[in-house]
Design an enzyme around this catalytic site. Structure first.
Site, mmCIF file in Angstrom:
data_model
loop_
_atom_site.group_PDB
_atom_site.id
_atom_site.type_symbol
_atom_site.label_atom_id
_atom_site.label_comp_id
_atom_site.label_asym_id
_atom_site.label_seq_id
_atom_site.Cartn_x
_atom_site.Cartn_y
_atom_site.Cartn_z
ATOM 1 N N GLU A 144 0.802 -1.219 0.000
ATOM 2 C CA GLU A 144 0.000 0.000 0.000
ATOM 3 C C GLU A 144 0.847 1.286 0.000
ATOM 4 O OE1 GLU A 144 -2.675 -0.519 3.301
ATOM 5 O OE2 GLU A 144 -4.056 -1.714 2.095
ATOM 6 N N GLU B 41 -7.044 -7.702 -0.537
ATOM 7 C CA GLU B 41 -7.410 -7.661 0.883
ATOM 8 C C GLU B 41 -8.821 -7.127 1.025
ATOM 9 O OE1 GLU B 41 -5.022 -5.291 3.502
ATOM 10 O OE2 GLU B 41 -3.166 -5.851 2.511
HETATM 11 C C1 GLA Z 1 -4.232 -2.625 5.186
HETATM 12 C C2 GLA Z 1 -2.892 -3.339 5.248
HETATM 13 C C3 GLA Z 1 -2.913 -4.593 6.059
HETATM 14 C C4 GLA Z 1 -3.748 -4.425 7.292
HETATM 15 C C5 GLA Z 1 -5.133 -4.012 6.879
HETATM 16 C C6 GLA Z 1 -6.068 -3.893 8.052
HETATM 17 O O1 GLA Z 1 -4.974 -2.899 4.083
HETATM 18 O O2 GLA Z 1 -2.378 -3.631 3.982
HETATM 19 O O3 GLA Z 1 -1.588 -4.894 6.411
HETATM 20 O O4 GLA Z 1 -3.192 -3.456 8.109
HETATM 21 O O5 GLA Z 1 -5.067 -2.757 6.275
HETATM 22 O O6 GLA Z 1 -7.365 -3.568 7.643
#
Ligand code: GLA
Length: 677
Positions: free
Chosen positions: A157, A316
């Site tokens: 991210e 995710e």
């Molecule tokens: C982000 C991160 C993950 C985790 C999630 C929690 O998307 O990439 O590592 O912290 O948030 O929602």
């Protein structure tokens, strides 16, 4: 996309991707065999490994420990589970920062962030770049030929939790970036409008990042700095990607995006979408929002659009509540499956989660997981295994593409510009307008592609421009050519106002959209907090608006709705302009839900779009289509059963039932019909 790009699908994965972030280093090795056995039980096909493992992989500078990763990859491979292997460059180890404290980022206020959470990176730091390249190279050299390797997951991210760094190294990098962009100081001074407030620069070395200033800083300087910060992260992504392509040919490289503007607003994903082999996205519901499935669909449509319409992958989301929102509202039974399958309907080649097993320690222990603290005797686990079976049945949709009805124009740069200080009203909110227009289209059962303002609009009957404060002359010409060729455009207020450097376009507002819309705006009329105005339209109908109004003069456009009261009483409020073969609507005030629906209904009629008023509210209907077949996804977000007509008979993939007549979608359920042709 990169010239030598590998094929845009996880290597060796012949089903939809199902799984999550797997952090085996958080657990004793005895737990791993249970993990892998339960993954098989749940139907997991791929996991993301090693995202935060740098300290474990390189415990001391130059000293590597790959044994644990060798062992878990071998176990996963034996179980037939593919691996999305990460470069851990989002969290350099403590020893690195001890040696290179200058690689920690500095805030606009001049405060250096410290080690102890994650993502504390100055993207201009040579020490960080070298260390990141070393660990990436070491991983690629060891695992390039690993049979479990499906794709590379670079970093995590980019853009959050901090992107901009205001240190001296970044300042020097910013100056080099400005030099490449503007060429000469004269051009920079012109673009930035430095004649205002005596800000002219006579030497490149005088230019600084827009650090804390006594009052509002130069808006063009801030905008260029936002672009620079985005580019500095992109340079680091490219460096890792190119190493991986060279050392691990044929394996696709991704980095997980967060295209939803509710989650990350510092990255121009139009640009990044062209740099990855597979677009992947992370999405989290705004849990307290009653209709958060609409925001989910918007994020999924935006992700697909950033991928140029090609299949993408949800890397995710959450099985239930998250730890980082004010309240970690748990998902209701069936909600997780609706969420996952809505992403699949809109082009995702699977559904992955953060994370596989809920952590015992650390900042995210109250975040839901596929395997919750409650273990396997739990609602979440039962739904996780059920979803695994469902995704297996949906394998035939792989490779098909989501079919869109209309386009919405979206631009991160424009949004960055509009968010700067000292706008005509602090209530102007580009994201809110984009979401409101998207929701109105969603409620009309229209599937949407997002398009860059200068992007290709061919083939869309309807293009909606909810908020395009910053618009180039090329964007204006693009929209005009689209309308002249027969398209229908809807433009909302405060669009077309400034150029790429936040300078007002010459002549009356709305600058580069005047000819398209056939009108001029003499004066903005921001409304007081709580104030509303009435609009009267065809046959005496009434609408109300708040926040914003404008004094509009029609110059070719036909006034369809007039302001009945307020500061622009008697003037056109909503107009329709016929040009060439097409039509351009303009909405000069902030309409609520029913007002937007009224305008979009009229514009949809101009565009010849099918009326879908007979479909039940909150029944999401999306099509994926390809050479091998056509699939209709029906997702019922309501708490009553829905019945919908089918364009052709078919087989429902989740239940295996064949169906010819109307399809019943039980309350809260999902149905996916493979249509016969
Ligand atoms: C982000 C991160 C993950 C985790 C999630 C929690 O998307 O990439 O590592 O912290 O948030 O929602």
């Amino acid at each position: 996309m990169h010239p030598a790009a590998p094929s845009p699908a996880p290597r060796g994965l012949h089903r939809l991707a199902y799984g999550g972030d797997y952090n085996p280093e958080q657990w004793p090795e005895e737990v791993w065999s249970e993990d892998v056995a339960l993954m098989r039980e749940a139907g997991v096909t791929m996991v993301s490994v090693g995202i935060f493992s740098w300290a474990r992989l390189e415990p001391r500078d130059g000293e590597y420990d790959f044994g644990w990763l060798d062992r878990i990859l071998a176990m996963l491979h034996e179980a037939g589970i593919r691996v999305d292997l990460a470069t851990p460059t989002v969290v350099p180890p403590a020893w690195f920062y001890r040696a290179h404290p200058e690689a920690l980022p500095v805030s606009r206020e001049g405060v250096r962030w410290e080690f102890g959470s994650r993502g504390a990176i100055c993207h201009s730091s040579p020490a960080y770049q070298e260390a990141a390249a070393r660990i990436t190279r070491a991983l690629a050299e060891r695992y390039a030929g690993h049979p479990a390797l499906a794709m590379w997951h670079v970093h995590n991210e980019y853009g959050v939790p901090v992107l901009e760094c205001y240190c001296e190294t970044s300042a020097a990098h910013f100056r080099r970036w400005l030099h490449a962009r503007h060429g000469t100081l004269d051009r920079l001074n012109e673009a930035w409008g430095t004649a205002f407030w005596g800000q002219a620069y006579g030497d490149w070395e005088e230019i600084q990042p827009p650090r804390l200033t006594p009052t509002t800083a130069n808006p063009a300087q801030r905008l260029d700095f936002a672009r620079f910060a985005d580019d500095s992260a992109l340079e680091n992504f490219r460096r890792e990607r190119d190493l991986l392509h060279a050392l691990s040919p044929g394996v696709p490289v991704t980095t997980n995006f967060m295209v939803s503007p509710t989650q990350c607003d510092t990255i121009d994903y139009w640009k990044w979408g062209r740099e990855v082999d597979i677009v992947t996205n992370d999405h989290y519901l705004v849990a307290e929002d009653d209709r958060n499935h609409v925001n989910l669909s918007m994020a999924a449509d935006l992700t697909r659009s950033v991928a140029g319409g090609r299949p993408w992958l949800l890397l995710e989301h959450s099985t239930s509540g998250v730890n980082w929102q004010p309240r970690g509202i748990a998902k209701r039974p069936g909600e997780m499956a609706r969420n996952s399958l809505a992403h699949v309907a809109r082009g995702s080649e699977g559904a992955m989660f953060f994370q596989w097993r809920a952590s015992r320690a650390g900042a995210e222990k109250f975040h839901s997981a596929m395997l919750p603290h409650a273990g396997t005797d739990s609602r979440i686990w039962r739904e996780v295994t059920e979803l695994g079976r469902g995704l297996e049945a949906l394998a035939p949709v792989r490779g098909t593409r989501t079919v869109a009805d209309a386009a919405v124009v979206w631009d991160w740069e424009s949004w960055w510009a509009q968010k700067l200080e000292w706008r005509p009203s602090e209530d102007l909110d580009a994201r809110e307008r984009a979401e409101a227009h998207y929701a109105a289209l969603f409620d009309r059962h229209l599937t949407v592609d997002f398009v860059h303002p200068e992007g290709d609009l061919t083939g869309y009957p309807l293009v909606v421009v909810p908020a395009l404060y910053l618009a180039t002359a090329a964007a204006g010409a693009n929209l005009r050519a689209f309308a002249e060729a027969g398209g229908t455009v809807v433009v909302s207020y405060f669009s077309g106002i400034v150029d790429a450097y936040d300078a007002v376009h010459p002549g009356p507002h709305p600058g580069v959209l005047r000819e398209l819309l056939g009108l001029t705006v003499e004066e903005f009329q921001p409304l007081r907090s709580g104030e509303s105005v009435r609009l009267t339209g065809p046959d005496g109908a009434e609408l109300t608006a708040d926040t914003w109004a404008e004094t509009v003069t029609a110059r070719g456009a036909e006034p369809v709705w007039l302001y009945a009261d307020g500061p622009a009483a008697g003037r056109p409020a909503i107009t329709r302009h016929r040009l060439g073969e097409g039509t351009a609507w303009y909405v000069s005030a902030r309409l609520g839900t029913s007002g937007l629906d009224t305008v979009l209904a009229a514009a949809s009629a101009d565009a010849g779009l099918p009326g879908r008023d007979h479909l039940p509210h909150d029944l999401e209907l999306v099509r994926r289509s390809g050479e091998r077949g056509e699939y209709l996804f029906a997702i019922n977000h309501a708490d009553t059963d829905a019945k919908i007509p089918l364009p052709a008979p078919g087989t429902e993939l989740l239940t295996g039932e064949t169906t010819g007549g109307p399809l019943v979608v039980p309350a809260g359920a999902v149905r996916v019909v493979a249509l016969e042709h």
